[in-house]
Design an enzyme around this catalytic site. Structure first.
Site, mmCIF file in Angstrom:
data_model
loop_
_atom_site.group_PDB
_atom_site.id
_atom_site.type_symbol
_atom_site.label_atom_id
_atom_site.label_comp_id
_atom_site.label_asym_id
_atom_site.label_seq_id
_atom_site.Cartn_x
_atom_site.Cartn_y
_atom_site.Cartn_z
ATOM 1 N N GLU A 1 0.814 -1.203 0.000
ATOM 2 C CA GLU A 1 0.000 0.000 0.000
ATOM 3 C C GLU A 1 0.862 1.273 0.000
ATOM 4 O O GLU A 1 0.574 2.214 -0.709
ATOM 5 C CB GLU A 1 -0.855 -0.049 1.251
ATOM 6 C CG GLU A 1 -2.282 0.273 1.229
ATOM 7 C CD GLU A 1 -3.143 0.050 0.008
ATOM 8 O OE1 GLU A 1 -4.189 0.661 0.043
ATOM 9 O OE2 GLU A 1 -2.821 -0.670 -0.958
ATOM 10 N N ASP A 2 1.929 1.261 0.800
ATOM 11 C CA ASP A 2 2.642 2.516 1.080
ATOM 12 C C ASP A 2 4.036 2.642 0.474
ATOM 13 O O ASP A 2 4.697 3.657 0.667
ATOM 14 C CB ASP A 2 2.797 2.706 2.606
ATOM 15 C CG ASP A 2 1.444 2.766 3.301
ATOM 16 O OD1 ASP A 2 0.450 2.985 2.607
ATOM 17 O OD2 ASP A 2 1.400 2.587 4.530
#
Ligand code: MN
Length: 712
Positions: free
Chosen positions: A87-88
């Site tokens: 996600e990051d």
């Protein structure tokens, strides 16, 4: 300022604690994998900081450590370390799969999916989120456990967030994650989450209460140690070896007790809690006896959760005693094993899965756990919605359903009520006509999902339908259906074969009555079949062409043809030898044509059906058929509606269908597309004019913008 300060700060984060905890139960090669996962995660998050100013990697590291304390397997720990990378950071799912295997990348994917759901929380209704999220969760319980550890760590570090986020995250934790932890039996997590939520949602009350508790603690400590030594002596004199601990009440449970039982703070705090751990069940009851003859028990407070475990698997004896100063003492007595389950809940299914525990054992436990969910359903009405989706895809190949009596049956994924019926009993299968799934009448082809309650409706004279073979998946159901059809089919095929032969003879302008036994004898002499019935059955099954047999018979006689063309009349209740094609779903009134299909008998299509174009040029394969005037039967027909998205529109449509004397066999609703939604119905009608009436009724509904009958 030293030039390399930030780099030093990052390198200071070490996985030593995690490795230390994991090493108590994981193998050496797993530890190496963990170290590698840590290195990959640390590199990916390099340079990122949390709101608190700490390096980001501290978060996944502590999440993994929480899971290691629960003794989760190596895959789950690796996934926890990597849970925010997709996600990051620039890391992709593929890279994780290549380095750590597909299972780990799927866990990470699962957690990321939940994170994406969280993103929408601010815009969408809470309830909807709730449902969607749980649905997404249902893949693998480990995903939920990682998410719970993630949330727990975020709650522990909520301080760094601004007040608005604190309240939102605390609210969501209280509404969603806390209850999940509780349901899964993760008691400690549930309590800690509740306390943290209380702290951020009611900061003032939290301050007041925690100060009061601190002030009272000195006093309490003395009382606790007195009771502790009294209990210890008593148990020793009974020869019970026990580990006794005083239990601190958590703030939120004190607060809830004050609210729920309208007690004052000091009344709540005056209750002392102790936990007694012993080696086996016999010693639990022995300890109980020792204490009940020492301090008087409160009447009505004794609970035997050993004989009757709680639905999440929790086992313990609970009792409340009149203590030395008249103070109530709450006692929990359980074995060390029960304690592990009380603390770790569903995680304990992984916890004690060593390599020598067969998987079936774990399945067995999970099976029991699922069974217990049922009890919970009957106990707490409003938890039902919640559980509906938590009854879990633990085993992707199986689906767990309930019988009306509440027994769980496990069937292969994709099973239908027909499979279920044959699983219960061959007779039930052979005579089933319909099913109720969760109390709603449902077609037999409906695919069962986890947690469905299935009831089979049988009829005395019912018989298996060949169409069942299109959707029955279990070996048992399929072989029983085939067996039944083989015996039944023979009789029906002979009747159909005779009719087909008659038609072919008429087509050759010969009356069937003019075929004499002698001709049959001659025919059979030069034929592989031994009897007339065998020939007719083969025609009925489509293994022989009627026209060929007719010519064969005629070649052995000198009969000249006389009659005109004839066709076969279809009633719709002929049984297995005549079937209605699913592509065009003919109904009385539609111009129809019959196609002889090898091994299947006669298949009825509409004359304009696209699926039979190729046969139209091959008259040997097709048979003229026509409808009987009034079949007295209902036929399935598929219709598609485009409706305006509006609350209640489905109900309006459904009632219009029933007003037109038609039944709904199935409904499926497509995703709304802008202002419109597509609804697909299978309804039952007598014939074309009945369908026309029905469509007329539907067109009168203002929300309905388009209706079509679906034919392939
Ligand atoms: Mn996270």
């Amino acid at each position: 300022m030293p030039p390399h300060a930030p780099a030093l700060a990052f390198s200071a984060v070490s996985p030593a604690t995690l490795i230390g905890v994991a090493a108590t139960y994981l193998k050496g090669e797993d530890i190496q994998l963990l170290e590698r996962a840590f290195a990959v995660a640390a590199t990916a998050h390099h340079g990122q900081l949390r709101k608190s100013g700490e390096p980001y990697i501290t978060h996944p590291l502590l999440v993994a450590t929480i899971l290691a304390e629960w003794h989760l397997d190596a895959q789950a720990l690796m996934a926890a370390l990597l849970h925010d990378t997709v996600e990051d950071t620039h890391t992709t799912s593929n890279e994780i799969a290549q380095q750590f295997g597909k299972a780990v990348s799927e866990l990470v994917e699962g957690v990321s999916k939940l994170d994406r759901l969280e993103f929408q929380t601010e815009q969408q209704a809470q309830a909807e989120n709730f449902r969607k999220m749980l649905l997404a969760m249902a893949r693998d319980v480990r995903v939920i456990l990682i998410k719970l550890a993630d949330r727990l760590h975020n709650m522990r570090t909520l301080e760094a967030m601004d007040e608005g986020r604190q309240r939102r995250i605390a609210r969501e934790t209280l509404d969603i994650y806390g209850p999940i932890a509780n349901r899964l039996g993760l008691h400690a997590v549930f309590q800690e989450m509740q306390d943290l939520c209380f702290r951020y949602l009611f900061p003032n009350r939290y301050q007041v209460l925690s100060k009061a508790i601190k002030a009272a603690r000195g006093n309490r400590r003395e009382v606790v140690s007195k009771i502790l030594s009294a209990l210890t002596q008593r148990l020793e004199s009974f020869g019970v070896e026990a580990v006794i601990t005083g239990r601190e009440k958590n703030i939120s449970s004190i607060y809830n007790k004050m609210l729920g039982k309208s007690l004052s703070f000091s009344e709540v705090l005056d209750i002392y809690g102790f936990r007694i751990l012993v080696k086996d069940v016999a010693h639990c009851y022995l300890a109980l006896g020792a204490l009940h003859t020492f301090y008087k028990p409160f009447p009505g407070k004794f609970k035997d959760y050993i004989a009757l475990p709680k639905s999440n698997g929790y086992q313990s004896l609970h009792t409340t005693l009149f203590g030395p100063f008249g103070t109530p003492i709450e006692i929990q007595i359980r074995t060390h094993d029960m304690h592990k389950i009380a603390e770790a809940g569903v995680a304990s299914h992984w916890l004690y899965k060593s390599s020598d525990t067969p998987l079936s054992d774990v399945q067995q436990k999970t099976h029991q756990w699922l069974q217990s969910l049922l009890e919970m359903q009957t106990e707490s009405g409003d938890a039902v919605e919640f559980l509906e989706h938590l009854k879990v895809d633990l085993f992707p190949d199986a689906v767990y359903v309930f019988t009306p009596k509440g027994t769980i049956k496990s069937l292969p994924r994709g099973s239908t009520p027909v499979d279920f019926a044959y699983d219960v009993h061959t007779d039930i299968g052979n005579r089933c006509v319909a099913a109720k799934i969760n109390n709603e009448l449902s077609p037999l082809r409906t695919i069962l999902t986890n947690g469905d309650r299935v009831e089979i409706i049988t009829a005395e004279n019912a018989a298996p339908n060949p169409a069942w073979l299109n959707y029955a998946v279990t070996a048992k159901a399929r072989s029983k259906i085939r067996h039944y059809l083989r015996t039944m089919l023979a009789d029906e095929s002979i009747v159909l074969g005779q009719r087909l032969l008659n038609q072919a003879l008429r087509a050759l302008h010969v009356s069937p009555h003019d075929i004499k036994d002698a001709q049959w004898e001659l025919f059979l002499k030069g034929d592989r079949s031994k009897t007339r019935d065998e020939v007719l059955e083969e025609i009925g099954l489509g293994r022989r062409l009627n026209i060929v047999v007719a010519r064969g018979l005629l070649s052995r006689s000198d009969i000249q043809s006389q009659e005109g063309l004839g066709s076969i009349t279809i009633r719709g209740s002929e049984g297995v030898a005549i079937q209605f094609a699913h592509c065009c779903r003919p109904i009385p009134g539609d111009p129809i044509i019959g196609i002889i299909k090898k091994g299947q008998g006669l298949m009825i299509h509409t004359q304009d059906c696209r699926a039979i174009r190729q046969f139209r040029t091959d008259p040997d394969k097709w048979v003229d058929v026509e409808w009987e005037n009034d079949t007295g039967k209902l036929f399935d027909v598929a219709i598609k509606l485009m409706v305006v998205n509006r609350r209640g529109v489905l109900a309006i449509v459904a009632s219009a269908i029933s007003e037109a004397q038609s039944n709904i066999d199935s409904v499926s609703i497509a995703k709304p597309d802008g202002a419109y939604t597509e609804i697909n119905f299978t309804v039952q009608v007598k014939d074309r004019s009945h369908l026309a009436t029905l469509l007329h009724h539907l067109r009168e509904i203002p929300e309905v913008v388009r209706i079509t009958r679906v034919q392939n």
